[in-house]
Design a protein around this motif. Sequence first.
Motif, mmCIF file in Angstrom:
data_model
loop_
_atom_site.group_PDB
_atom_site.id
_atom_site.type_symbol
_atom_site.label_atom_id
_atom_site.label_comp_id
_atom_site.label_asym_id
_atom_site.label_seq_id
_atom_site.Cartn_x
_atom_site.Cartn_y
_atom_site.Cartn_z
ATOM 1 N N GLU A 19 -63.819 -38.121 -50.394
ATOM 2 C CA GLU A 19 -62.917 -37.979 -51.533
ATOM 3 C C GLU A 19 -61.742 -38.952 -51.435
ATOM 4 N N THR A 20 -61.213 -39.124 -50.232
ATOM 5 C CA THR A 20 -60.123 -40.081 -50.060
ATOM 6 C C THR A 20 -60.601 -41.496 -50.359
ATOM 7 N N LEU A 21 -61.809 -41.808 -49.911
ATOM 8 C CA LEU A 21 -62.374 -43.124 -50.209
ATOM 9 C C LEU A 21 -62.526 -43.318 -51.711
ATOM 10 N N ARG A 22 -62.984 -42.286 -52.398
ATOM 11 C CA ARG A 22 -63.113 -42.371 -53.862
ATOM 12 C C ARG A 22 -61.760 -42.673 -54.502
ATOM 13 N N GLN A 23 -60.725 -41.977 -54.044
ATOM 14 C CA GLN A 23 -59.394 -42.201 -54.610
ATOM 15 C C GLN A 23 -58.883 -43.608 -54.310
ATOM 16 N N LEU A 24 -59.224 -44.151 -53.155
ATOM 17 C CA LEU A 24 -58.826 -45.524 -52.829
ATOM 18 C C LEU A 24 -59.461 -46.516 -53.796
ATOM 19 N N PHE A 25 -60.723 -46.302 -54.131
ATOM 20 C CA PHE A 25 -61.379 -47.160 -55.112
ATOM 21 C C PHE A 25 -60.785 -46.936 -56.501
ATOM 22 N N ALA A 26 -60.545 -45.689 -56.852
ATOM 23 C CA ALA A 26 -59.990 -45.389 -58.172
ATOM 24 C C ALA A 26 -58.624 -46.035 -58.361
ATOM 25 N N ALA A 27 -57.862 -46.129 -57.275
ATOM 26 C CA ALA A 27 -56.529 -46.725 -57.344
ATOM 27 C C ALA A 27 -56.566 -48.247 -57.257
ATOM 28 N N GLY A 28 -57.760 -48.824 -57.055
ATOM 29 C CA GLY A 28 -57.881 -50.276 -56.970
ATOM 30 C C GLY A 28 -57.444 -50.855 -55.642
ATOM 31 N N LEU A 29 -57.411 -50.027 -54.588
ATOM 32 C CA LEU A 29 -56.941 -50.511 -53.292
ATOM 33 C C LEU A 29 -58.057 -51.091 -52.429
ATOM 34 N N LEU A 81 -73.835 -40.737 -49.667
ATOM 35 C CA LEU A 81 -72.715 -41.618 -49.319
ATOM 36 C C LEU A 81 -72.958 -43.031 -49.831
ATOM 37 N N ASN A 82 -74.167 -43.543 -49.615
ATOM 38 C CA ASN A 82 -74.464 -44.918 -50.009
ATOM 39 C C ASN A 82 -74.569 -45.080 -51.516
ATOM 40 N N ALA A 83 -75.162 -44.098 -52.190
ATOM 41 C CA ALA A 83 -75.298 -44.192 -53.649
ATOM 42 C C ALA A 83 -73.933 -44.153 -54.320
ATOM 43 N N SER A 84 -73.057 -43.257 -53.869
ATOM 44 C CA SER A 84 -71.723 -43.176 -54.464
ATOM 45 C C SER A 84 -70.943 -44.451 -54.214
ATOM 46 N N LEU A 85 -71.042 -44.971 -53.008
ATOM 47 C CA LEU A 85 -70.295 -46.182 -52.679
ATOM 48 C C LEU A 85 -70.763 -47.372 -53.500
ATOM 49 N N GLU A 86 -72.060 -47.490 -53.688
ATOM 50 C CA GLU A 86 -72.585 -48.583 -54.509
ATOM 51 C C GLU A 86 -72.025 -48.510 -55.925
ATOM 52 N N SER A 87 -71.924 -47.308 -56.473
ATOM 53 C CA SER A 87 -71.366 -47.142 -57.814
ATOM 54 C C SER A 87 -69.879 -47.481 -57.831
ATOM 55 N N TRP A 88 -69.129 -46.977 -56.862
ATOM 56 C CA TRP A 88 -67.685 -47.222 -56.833
ATOM 57 C C TRP A 88 -67.368 -48.707 -56.694
ATOM 58 N N ASN A 121 -68.974 -51.040 -57.898
ATOM 59 C CA ASN A 121 -69.233 -51.660 -59.200
ATOM 60 C C ASN A 121 -68.383 -51.051 -60.310
ATOM 61 N N GLY A 122 -67.407 -50.222 -59.914
ATOM 62 C CA GLY A 122 -66.510 -49.630 -60.902
ATOM 63 C C GLY A 122 -67.144 -48.552 -61.740
ATOM 64 N N GLU A 123 -68.181 -47.915 -61.232
ATOM 65 C CA GLU A 123 -68.913 -46.918 -62.008
ATOM 66 C C GLU A 123 -68.773 -45.524 -61.392
ATOM 67 N N LYS A 124 -68.710 -44.512 -62.247
ATOM 68 C CA LYS A 124 -68.724 -43.095 -61.855
ATOM 69 C C LYS A 124 -67.648 -42.750 -60.826
ATOM 70 N N ILE A 125 -66.515 -43.416 -60.914
ATOM 71 C CA ILE A 125 -65.454 -43.178 -59.932
ATOM 72 C C ILE A 125 -64.833 -41.792 -60.100
ATOM 73 N N SER A 126 -64.881 -41.267 -61.308
ATOM 74 C CA SER A 126 -64.259 -39.960 -61.547
ATOM 75 C C SER A 126 -65.210 -38.788 -61.291
ATOM 76 N N ALA A 127 -66.482 -39.078 -60.986
ATOM 77 C CA ALA A 127 -67.444 -37.992 -60.743
ATOM 78 C C ALA A 127 -67.068 -37.223 -59.481
#
Length: 764
Positions: free
Chosen positions: A552-562, A621-628, A630-636
């Motif tokens: 979840e923290t990793l997701r937020q890091l991508f969502a914040a553009g960091l 883990l890998n599927a979510s990271l691949e999407s993030w 590419n800027g996809e499904k970050i809010s899922a």
Amino acid sequence: MNTVIIQPPLVQLNTPYPAGAYLASFFRRTYRERGISGSVVWYDFSEGLFHEIFCSSGLRRLFESSSGTALKMAAEAEIQGDENTAFQLRRYVSEQDIWCGWIDTIVAVVCGAAGCGMPGESGAETSTRFSGHEFVHEFVRSAHVPRGMRMEQYLSGLGREPAADDAEVLASLALADIADYITAVFDSNFALIRYAESIAASTAAFSDVERALESPVLTDFYAPLLEKKLAGVKGPVLFCISVPFPGTFAAALFTARYVKKQFGEDAAVAIGGGYVNTELRAVHEKGLFRYVDFISYDRGYGSFLALLDAAGDAPLKSVFNGSSYYKMKYLYKGKIVNPSGNEYVSAENKLTHEIIPDYSDIDFSQYPHLADTSNPMQRIWSDGTWMKVYLAYGCYWHRCAFCDTTLEYVRGYCMTDVRLLYSGLREQARKTGVYGLHFVDEACPPAALEQVALLNCMQNSSPRFTFWGNIRFEKTFTRDLADLLSYGGMTGVSAGIEIATGSGLTAVNKGTDMKHIVSACCAFKEAGILVHSYMIYGFWNQSEQDLIDSMETLRQLFAAGLLDSAFWHKFTLTRHSTVHREWEEGKHPDLHPLPGVPDAFAENDVRFEGEKKSGRYAAGLNASLESWMNGEKISALVTSWFSFRMPEPAVKKGFVDSLIAEYEKTRDKSFCDTDAGRYVWLGGKVIVLTGSSGTQLCWSYMGDLLYAGIGRTTAQEAADALNKAHPDSAMPSGDFGTDGGALSVLLGRKTFFELRGKGLCRLL
């Protein structure tokens, strides 16, 4: 005595691995200082094997050997209902003439604008340069060009007509498609950037490795390459074979066997490198010494100095008489002689401090730049041409629980002379035309990076370097330092977060916290520097809750553009890690290592109870990271990526945003905190404007045109002082910047603080 240094296949293809450059420099320096006659040359056979296979004559040999097998496999796949496999294999066989006709053009496209050496009828490279640029329009559009599954998936996902700009990606995928064919029907050990990797793992027996030496790629393609390249070598000769990864070990032994057969008693063969240092520290397999004469550990400088000192004017093999030498193993009368002594430590450290890697033997235009991803940060690894160097040997932290902290390559921290290194690399760049640097440190020291950036700023009349490397996310990387590094040529950083929770960072003894990790990421992103993070899952005592919180923290890091990219590594327990040493000391009673394989050859990875349980998380883990990425499904919801029940994350939704706000507050406070220290000016030329609104300083910075009010009487003097403080204007002595106190008096404190973060940068 002649010395030949060899990098066997396969390593990353876009640039040479650095071991050969460091060893070549070491031997040339040592022979010169000791008056030893003989040549020193090094070959990158990873790049050589690539061109041996991926050329018109190479593919013709490949299809001649494999077409029958491919058609048989296609028929079997069809019987089993696998129509896609049958289709792909039959198409390869049918299009073999088209592949052979286009492959040289495809390789020229990925080798860049200069093209590659034009292969002759025999497959040997000639001096003619072959550019593929003129063919890209036909390659992306014609119905009469080769196609594979990866290429077609890319084209179908474009959503538009392909353009010439797609050629580099399409050519990279074409090579990957051929590599898939090779693996499927010709040699199952083959992959584009490794060879027989699993065979060299800790669970394998040495007999498994030996069987791999008869694999088709080695016998049919690598052997002819060795014959061509080594035909002119005269003995006596010392062969130094670098084995950085498991995927190079089979080819290393094949090389050793070849040179022993060809040169007999005139050859002495040594192996060393990362795989040797980690996997073969306690090697007990005497059969290895049928191929090699000795094993050199760690940097190698000390063991080779010991051999040269012992041999004097006698043949090198005369020293294998039962005596023990510094960081070297060999076989004597049926027993393995182990290293002893530390008499060469100071000599090794001096050499580490002073040696400049020598890339003069390398033709960088022959290296393909594979555009195998659209992610800008991950692209750096496979695209572009880099001289790989290090600012410091070892790691200045060397405490992470999962890392091989008991081995010298981590704990043996030794800085280089950065000024000497930079000067030497400038000379290398003039010879090779390569101005890209990849710092391959375990973790680049921040002060050394600052010095590189400042020295780089002084290159007004010639190209400067562009560089990237591995760091630690820590508080030293402030906005000031990030701005300076960005201005001085840094384009990207990679660093380990590992487990993005407080308890996780403590468990792996990372030596930092999420506050400083986020602060460093913020500083880099504000400065326009790409950021990659390494993550770990399956740490031996990691809970499911801690994993989902880290995710979840990793997701937020991508969502914040960091973050621009990241990678999940599955934790591997190694014999040389901190956690294993602590287990041996009785500190982890809940860790239960399993007995090793009785006849295992390599000994580093350690199986432990429960390690396979974490494998179930890999897909999510890998599927979510691949999407993030590419800027996809970050809010899922992060739990939605798993096909089984996972706990809800305990991390607050705004956790990373709150740390960003804290960073911004701390950053702004630091800009108004003090004027002590030395400062450099990174803004554009400061000009003075006088008008009805008063006197102002005007300058450009990061694409903006900025203004600050100042008194009329000091305006020009202040502008001159700022312009003089530019690192581009530093004297050759390297006395960078100006005193902050004096500059503050001249500008006035209000104006001084107004310029902070807008061009006025404080040095460490």
